[in-house]
Write a protein that holds these residues in place. Sequence first.
Motif, PDB file in Angstrom:
ATOM      1  N   GLN A 127       0.981  -1.288   0.042  1.00  0.00           N
ATOM      2  CA  GLN A 127      -0.010   0.072  -0.148  1.00  0.00           C
ATOM      3  C   GLN A 127       1.064   1.190   0.085  1.00  0.00           C
ATOM      4  N   GLN A 128       1.881   1.307   0.908  1.00  0.00           N
ATOM      5  CA  GLN A 128       2.791   2.257   0.998  1.00  0.00           C
ATOM      6  C   GLN A 128       3.816   2.616  -0.264  1.00  0.00           C
ATOM      7  N   LEU A 129       4.098   1.434  -0.811  1.00  0.00           N
ATOM      8  CA  LEU A 129       4.744   1.456  -2.030  1.00  0.00           C
ATOM      9  C   LEU A 129       3.830   2.152  -3.189  1.00  0.00           C
ATOM     10  N   GLY A 130       2.722   1.740  -3.319  1.00  0.00           N
ATOM     11  CA  GLY A 130       1.904   2.035  -4.392  1.00  0.00           C
ATOM     12  C   GLY A 130       1.460   3.505  -4.264  1.00  0.00           C
ATOM     13  N   GLU A 131       1.055   3.953  -2.804  1.00  0.00           N
ATOM     14  CA  GLU A 131       0.946   5.443  -2.809  1.00  0.00           C
ATOM     15  C   GLU A 131       2.003   6.182  -3.284  1.00  0.00           C
ATOM     16  N   LYS A 132       3.401   5.657  -3.044  1.00  0.00           N
ATOM     17  CA  LYS A 132       4.532   6.619  -3.322  1.00  0.00           C
ATOM     18  C   LYS A 132       4.640   6.459  -4.608  1.00  0.00           C
ATOM     19  N   LEU A 133       4.601   5.313  -5.323  1.00  0.00           N
ATOM     20  CA  LEU A 133       4.498   5.227  -6.874  1.00  0.00           C
ATOM     21  C   LEU A 133       3.471   6.063  -7.427  1.00  0.00           C
ATOM     22  N   MET A 134       2.240   6.401  -7.187  1.00  0.00           N
ATOM     23  CA  MET A 134       1.302   6.935  -7.574  1.00  0.00           C
ATOM     24  C   MET A 134       1.145   8.376  -7.245  1.00  0.00           C
ATOM     25  N   ASN A 186       1.815  12.308  -7.294  1.00  0.00           N
ATOM     26  CA  ASN A 186       1.674  13.391  -8.508  1.00  0.00           C
ATOM     27  C   ASN A 186       1.324  12.597  -9.794  1.00  0.00           C
ATOM     28  N   LYS A 187       0.345  11.502  -9.664  1.00  0.00           N
ATOM     29  CA  LYS A 187      -0.192  11.029 -10.643  1.00  0.00           C
ATOM     30  C   LYS A 187      -1.811  10.666 -10.533  1.00  0.00           C
ATOM     31  N   VAL A 188      -2.562  10.799 -11.592  1.00  0.00           N
ATOM     32  CA  VAL A 188      -3.944  10.533 -11.276  1.00  0.00           C
ATOM     33  C   VAL A 188      -4.274   9.218 -11.730  1.00  0.00           C
ATOM     34  N   GLY A 189      -5.147   8.347 -10.936  1.00  0.00           N
ATOM     35  CA  GLY A 189      -5.135   6.930 -11.164  1.00  0.00           C
ATOM     36  C   GLY A 189      -5.281   6.059 -10.012  1.00  0.00           C
ATOM     37  N   SER A 190      -5.248   4.703 -10.016  1.00  0.00           N
ATOM     38  CA  SER A 190      -5.459   3.764  -8.991  1.00  0.00           C
ATOM     39  C   SER A 190      -4.581   2.557  -9.364  1.00  0.00           C
ATOM     40  N   ILE A 191      -4.427   1.893  -8.099  1.00  0.00           N
ATOM     41  CA  ILE A 191      -3.623   0.629  -7.999  1.00  0.00           C
ATOM     42  C   ILE A 191      -4.745  -0.366  -7.056  1.00  0.00           C
ATOM     43  N   VAL A 192      -5.220  -1.351  -7.741  1.00  0.00           N
ATOM     44  CA  VAL A 192      -5.927  -2.481  -6.907  1.00  0.00           C
ATOM     45  C   VAL A 192      -5.117  -3.743  -6.961  1.00  0.00           C
ATOM     46  N   ALA A 193      -4.846  -4.255  -5.883  1.00  0.00           N
ATOM     47  CA  ALA A 193      -4.306  -5.586  -5.835  1.00  0.00           C
ATOM     48  C   ALA A 193      -5.129  -6.681  -5.029  1.00  0.00           C
ATOM     49  N   ILE A 194      -5.282  -7.621  -5.442  1.00  0.00           N
ATOM     50  CA  ILE A 194      -6.256  -8.547  -5.128  1.00  0.00           C
ATOM     51  C   ILE A 194      -5.430 -10.084  -4.823  1.00  0.00           C
ATOM     52  N   GLU A 195      -5.934 -10.794  -3.814  1.00  0.00           N
ATOM     53  CA  GLU A 195      -5.238 -12.211  -3.527  1.00  0.00           C
ATOM     54  C   GLU A 195      -6.161 -13.080  -4.311  1.00  0.00           C
ATOM     55  N   PRO A 196      -5.969 -13.694  -5.386  1.00  0.00           N
ATOM     56  CA  PRO A 196      -6.776 -14.349  -5.870  1.00  0.00           C
ATOM     57  C   PRO A 196      -7.687 -15.641  -5.222  1.00  0.00           C
ATOM     58  N   ALA A 197      -6.769 -16.132  -4.477  1.00  0.00           N
ATOM     59  CA  ALA A 197      -7.438 -17.349  -3.934  1.00  0.00           C
ATOM     60  C   ALA A 197      -8.589 -17.037  -2.796  1.00  0.00           C
ATOM     61  N   THR A 198      -8.483 -15.597  -2.498  1.00  0.00           N
ATOM     62  CA  THR A 198      -9.230 -15.355  -1.288  1.00  0.00           C
ATOM     63  C   THR A 198     -10.285 -14.077  -1.677  1.00  0.00           C
ATOM     64  N   GLY A 199     -10.178 -13.437  -2.672  1.00  0.00           N
ATOM     65  CA  GLY A 199     -10.713 -12.293  -2.861  1.00  0.00           C
ATOM     66  C   GLY A 199     -10.175 -10.917  -2.168  1.00  0.00           C
ATOM     67  N   SER A 210      -5.850   5.321  -4.308  1.00  0.00           N
ATOM     68  CA  SER A 210      -6.424   6.059  -5.201  1.00  0.00           C
ATOM     69  C   SER A 210      -5.555   7.335  -5.022  1.00  0.00           C
ATOM     70  N   SER A 211      -5.346   7.763  -6.376  1.00  0.00           N
ATOM     71  CA  SER A 211      -4.450   9.044  -6.645  1.00  0.00           C
ATOM     72  C   SER A 211      -5.044  10.022  -7.288  1.00  0.00           C
ATOM     73  N   PRO A 212      -4.743  11.170  -6.731  1.00  0.00           N
ATOM     74  CA  PRO A 212      -4.185  11.751  -5.783  1.00  0.00           C
ATOM     75  C   PRO A 212      -4.968  11.401  -4.523  1.00  0.00           C
ATOM     76  N   GLY A 213      -4.101  11.068  -3.500  1.00  0.00           N
ATOM     77  CA  GLY A 213      -4.519  10.539  -2.446  1.00  0.00           C
ATOM     78  C   GLY A 213      -4.543  11.888  -1.415  1.00  0.00           C
ATOM     79  N   TYR A 214      -4.807  11.627  -0.002  1.00  0.00           N
ATOM     80  CA  TYR A 214      -4.729  12.830   1.048  1.00  0.00           C
ATOM     81  C   TYR A 214      -4.260  12.098   2.227  1.00  0.00           C
ATOM     82  N   ASP A 215      -3.554  12.816   3.110  1.00  0.00           N
ATOM     83  CA  ASP A 215      -3.172  12.295   4.382  1.00  0.00           C
ATOM     84  C   ASP A 215      -4.456  12.413   5.176  1.00  0.00           C
ATOM     85  N   PRO A 216      -4.837  10.937   5.648  1.00  0.00           N
ATOM     86  CA  PRO A 216      -6.241  11.002   6.412  1.00  0.00           C
ATOM     87  C   PRO A 216      -6.057  11.753   7.619  1.00  0.00           C
ATOM     88  N   ASN A 217      -4.898  12.048   8.136  1.00  0.00           N
ATOM     89  CA  ASN A 217      -4.958  12.803   9.495  1.00  0.00           C
ATOM     90  C   ASN A 217      -5.488  14.284   9.232  1.00  0.00           C
TER      91      ASN A 217
END
Lengths: 419, 711
Positions: B241-248, B250-263, B270-277
Motif C-alpha cells: 500500500q505504501q509503495l503503491g501510494e508512493k509510486l502514484m 503526482n499521478k492520477v489513477g489507481s492501483i488495486v491488488a487482490i489475492e486471487p485465492a480469497t478475494g 487512489s491517487s491523488p490521495g490525501y493524508d487521512p490525518n
Amino acid sequence: MKDQRSLLFNVDWVIILIYLALCIIGWFNIHAAVYDPANPSIWDMDTNYGKQFVFLLGAVILGSLILLMDSKFFNSIAPIFYGFTLLLLILVLIVGRNVGGNQAWIPIGSFRLQPSEFAKFSTCLLLAKYLGTNNLKLNDSKTLIISSIILLIPMGLIMLQPDTGSALTFTSIVFVLYREGLSGYFLVIGVLFIALFVLSLMFNKFLVIAALLIIGALAIYFNKRNRNLITVIASGVIISIAFIFCVDFAYKNVLQSHQRNRIDVILGKIDDPRGQGYNLNQSKIAIGSGGLWGKGYLQGTQTKYDFVPEQSTDFIFCTVGEEWGFIGSLVVIGLYLTLLIRIVNVAERQRASFSRIYGYGVASILFFHFFINIGMTIGLVPVIGIPLPFLSYGGSSLWSFTILLFILLRLDSNRMGFI
Amino acid sequence: MNSFFERRFVILGIFIFIALVLLSRLFYIQVIDKSYFLSASNNVLRKKIIYPARGVILDRHGKILVQNEPVYDLMVIPNEVEAFDTLEFCRLIGLDKAGFDKRFLKAKNYSPYRASIFEKQISAITFASFQESLQEFKGFYVQNRSVRRYPDSLAGHFLGYIGEVNDAEIEKSGGFYRPSDYIGKTGVEKAYEELLRGQRGVENLMVDAFNRPKGHFADGKYDTLAVAGESLVSSLDIRIQQLGEKLMQNKVGSIVAIEPATGEILAFVSSPGYDPNLLVGRQRGKNMSGLFKNPYTPLLIRPIQAYYPPGSSFKPMDALVALQEGLIQPNTTFHCPGGYRAGNHWVRCEHVDGTTDLTKAIKMSCNTYFCYVFDKLMNRNGPKNIRYAFNDWRKHINSFGWGERLNIDLPNEKRGLVPEDERYDRIFGKNRWRSSTIISLAIGQGELLATPLQLANAECIIANRGYYYTPHLIKSIGNRNIVKPEFQVKHQVGVDSRYFEPVIEGMQQVIESGTAVASRIPDVTFCGKTGTVQTRGKNHSVFVGFAPRENPKIAIAVVVENAGYGASWAAPIASFVVEKYLKDSITRRPSGIDVKRYMSANLLPMLPGMKPQDKRTKLLDSLKVLKKDSIKNKEKIISLKKAIYLTYAKKDTARKAGIAKPLAGNDSLKNKTPARPLAKPLKPAADGGRSRKDTSKVKPKVTTGRPIQGK
C-alpha cells in the motif's frame, strides 16, 4: 455526702436526657454535614465534628460544675455577671475580630469567645434578680422601664456589632414579662405590629394606611357613644401610621442590604434562587428532598456536597431534614417542645420568684432560637443567623446554652429551699 | 404563689402552636411537595457519557493503519460560569476574544443550564496546561474522547473518515446517535460502523456545590461501562500500500491488488490521495473544503468510482469468451496486415503481425486479431441476428463482474458499464448496427467501462482459471476469525478452466517478450496485459496482471490517467508492487528501469488555467498543488468539476439523443466533445503520445463510440 445524694435525686433528669439527646443528635449531624468519604473518622480533631466532641466534653464538665455550685451564688453574682458581660460587649467592639461582617468575637488564643452568647443568661439572671428579689409585678410603669433598660443595654451593644440576630433574641423576654404581669395587650400589640410590618412591606404603604384609616373610621362610627374607645382607636391608628413610616424608613435606611434582601426573599418579592435566594432555596431543597424517612445517615447529597451554606452551624437542621426526613424532624421538634414544656413546668414549681423568672427566661430564649432557626431553614421567617440550641456546631453557643440550662437545673434541684 | 399563674397556658399554647406550624410546613415540603427531589438530583447528578474507543483497523500482518488518540472537548454550562480571567482563558486554549464571545453566546442560546461543547478536540498538550487552571473557570469542564490517528498516513480512501452525525443519520439510527456524535462517513469506517463504534457508557456522577466530582451515584449501580469497538483486521498489506501510494504520487489513477485465492484486497490506492490525518481534529473543516476544491478530486475513490475503458487489457477476456463459445481454437490464426477493415473504417494495428495465433495476438496486442474474434462472436448466427450474439457476449462479460457492483464491503461502489443492445438501438436506430459498428468493443474501447476494482477482479478470474471471490477489505473481526459468508462464495464465470492456459501463456509472453518486457521481474512468472486507453487528451496507461503463473498470489490492475502507453507507466508500477509483495524487495530490473524514477515522476494532467510551475511535486501532497490558484481560478475549476460531473451523470441523456451534446455553459468541453460518434474517420494510432495536444484536458472521460487504436 447527704448533699450530693440529694442533688442527684432532685435534679431534673428529663431535661438532662433531652439535653444529651439533642447534643448527640447535633454531633452526628455535624459529622454528616461535613462528612468527607476520603476521611471518614468521626474523631478527627481538625474537623468540625472532632472539635464539637471536645466542646461536648467541655459542656458536660461545665454543667457538672454548675450543679456543684451553691444555688445562692447565682442570685448574688447576677449583677456582677451582668456588669462583666457588658464590659465584654464593649470590649468586643474595640478588640473584637470581625467575622462575616459582625464584630462579635474576642480571640483568646486559638479559641474565639462570643460575648453576646453569654449576655443571654446574664441578662436573664439580672432580670430575675431584679423582679424576683422585690417580688415586683410588671403592672407599673417604673418596673417596666427598669426591666426594659436591663434588656435594652446588652441588646443595643449587640446591635452595634452589628449582630441583629442575637439582638433580636432579647425580644423573646417578652414572654417572661408577660408571665410576670405585663399586660396581654402588649402581646396583641406586638403581633399586630408584626402583621403591620409585613403588610407595609408587601403592599404599597399608602394602600395600607388607607385601609387603616377606613377600618379606624368604621370602628369609631360603630362606637361613637364610647369616647374612651374612640380615643384609643384614634391614637392606635395614628401610632400605626407612624409605625408604617418608621418601618419604611428603617427598611430603606437602617437595614443593611443583605437584611433587606432576606426579608424580600421571604416575602416573595425576590425570586432569585441562584442569587439572593440561594441559601433558602438550597436549604429547602435539602429538607424537602429528605421525604418522609430521609436519605439515611451520611447519604445526604445537598449538605454533604456543600450546596447548603453554614451547614454545620446555622443550617444544621437541613442535615436533619435531609438525612432523617420528616420523621427525624418530628423527633427533633418533639424533643424541643418537650424540653420547653418541661422547663415551663419546672419554672412554675419553683417557690422562689428568682428561679421561676429565670426559668421562663431560659424557655423564652430557647424557644426563640428554636423557632427562628428552624423557621428560616424552611422559609417561614427571614434568614437570621442564630444557632439551633445544642445542635449547631460551635463552642460558644453550646456552652452558653449549657450554662443557661444548667443554672436552671441547679436552681431547680434546690427548689424546696429559699434563696 | 403567683397571681399570673394561668398565663403559663398562654405561653405553652404559643410554644405548641409554633411547633405545629413548623411541623405542618415540614410535612408540606418533605412529604407533599415532591419537586424538591428533582431539584436535589439536578444539583448533584451529572450524567457523563463515556465514549468507547473506536475499533482500531490493522493491516493483514497486524500493523496499525488507524488507531485512537485522546483529545478533550471543552464543555460549558453557561449559568454556572462565574467571573473569570477571560484573557487568560483565551490564551490557554488559543482563542481570541471575539471567538470566545461567539462560542459563549452560542452555548447560552442552546441552553443556559445544560452542558454544551465550547471547543472541540483540544489536544492533550493544550489540555495539560489548561487543566491546572480549570478550577478557576467555573462552569467549564472537559469531556475526553478520542480521535482517529493514522500513524503511516496511509490508505485514506480505503479506511474512509468519520465525522459528526447529521440529522438524517440521527433519524435513521432511531436515536442511537446524538448531535455531535461521530459516525463513519466513508470507507471501512462507514461499512463497519456498527462494529467499530462500540457501546457508549454512562457515568452518573455526583458533584458538590463547586461542581467538583464527588464519586458515583449509588456506588455506580446505574452506571454502564463503555465497550470498545471491535478491532478489524483488514486484508491490506501495508508494505505494498505504501509503495503503491508512493509510486502514484503526482499521478492520477489507481492501483488495486487482490489475492486471487480469497478475494482479499491487498492494495487499494487512489491517487491523488490525501493524508487521512487531515480529516481529523480542529482543522478538519478547512482541510475538507481544500480537498473538495482540489481540481484533481482527491476525495473520489477511484478504485471503485472511476470508470475507464479497459483498452487492450480487455483482450484476454475477449479471447476467453470466444474459446468458450468454440468460435476459435488456441491455434486459430488470422492475418494481420497492420489493420482491420470494419465496414467503411479501418481499425489500425500498430504493427504488421502477419499470421497470428492467439498467444502471439495477446503477446503483441494485435488489434486485427481481436477484431476478427469479435466479428466471429457477433456474426456467429449471421449478421441479422447480431442482437442475440451480442447479448450472449454481454452475459459473459457480466459474469466477469463487469457492469454490476461486485459488492465489495465499501459504500458507494459504482457498477461500471457493459452496454445493452437497447443502447445501440438508441444510438444508431433499431437494428441499424452491425459488428463493424461496435467493433471498438473488441479492443476494450467504446462504451465498455470498468472500475479499477473490476479490472483487478477480472485478473483474479484468469489467475484462478475461471472463478473469483467477492473482493473485500476486512479479513477478520476482533479476535474472532470471522469472514463474512458472502465473501466465501465461489463465483464461477462460465468459462472452462482448460481455455485459460493459452490465454495465460500469451499473458506471460507479454512480460517475457511482448509489450511489457521492460517490466519483467527476475525469477517471477508474471503474466499481464498492457492497455493504452485512448481518451480525450493523453492516453490512460493501464496494466492488468497476476503472478506467479502457477498458484497465483496477487492479481493487480494499475491505471495511470493521461500518462501514455500502458507499458511505460502502469506496467512497471504494477511490477514493482507485485515484486514487493512476492519478494519483499525490489531488485534492479534487467531492463534497467528504476523504481525511484516512477515515484518522482509528475504525470498530473494540466488543467485549464494552470501554469506548468503549478504542478509542484510534493511527497504525498499532490492535493496541495493548486491551492493558490484554486481561488484565483475558482470559476474555471467549478466549471471543470461540473463538466466531470456532467460527463458521468449525463452521459446517458446525451446518448439518448444519438449525439453527445455539447454541455451547455462549459467552454472547455464544448469544443472537445465529438459531434457524432463514428462520424470521424478512424484516428491514426497514438503517435507515441507524449506531446500534449492541448492543455484543457479532462479527467477520466470517456469518448463516445470513438474507435481508437488500443495497444
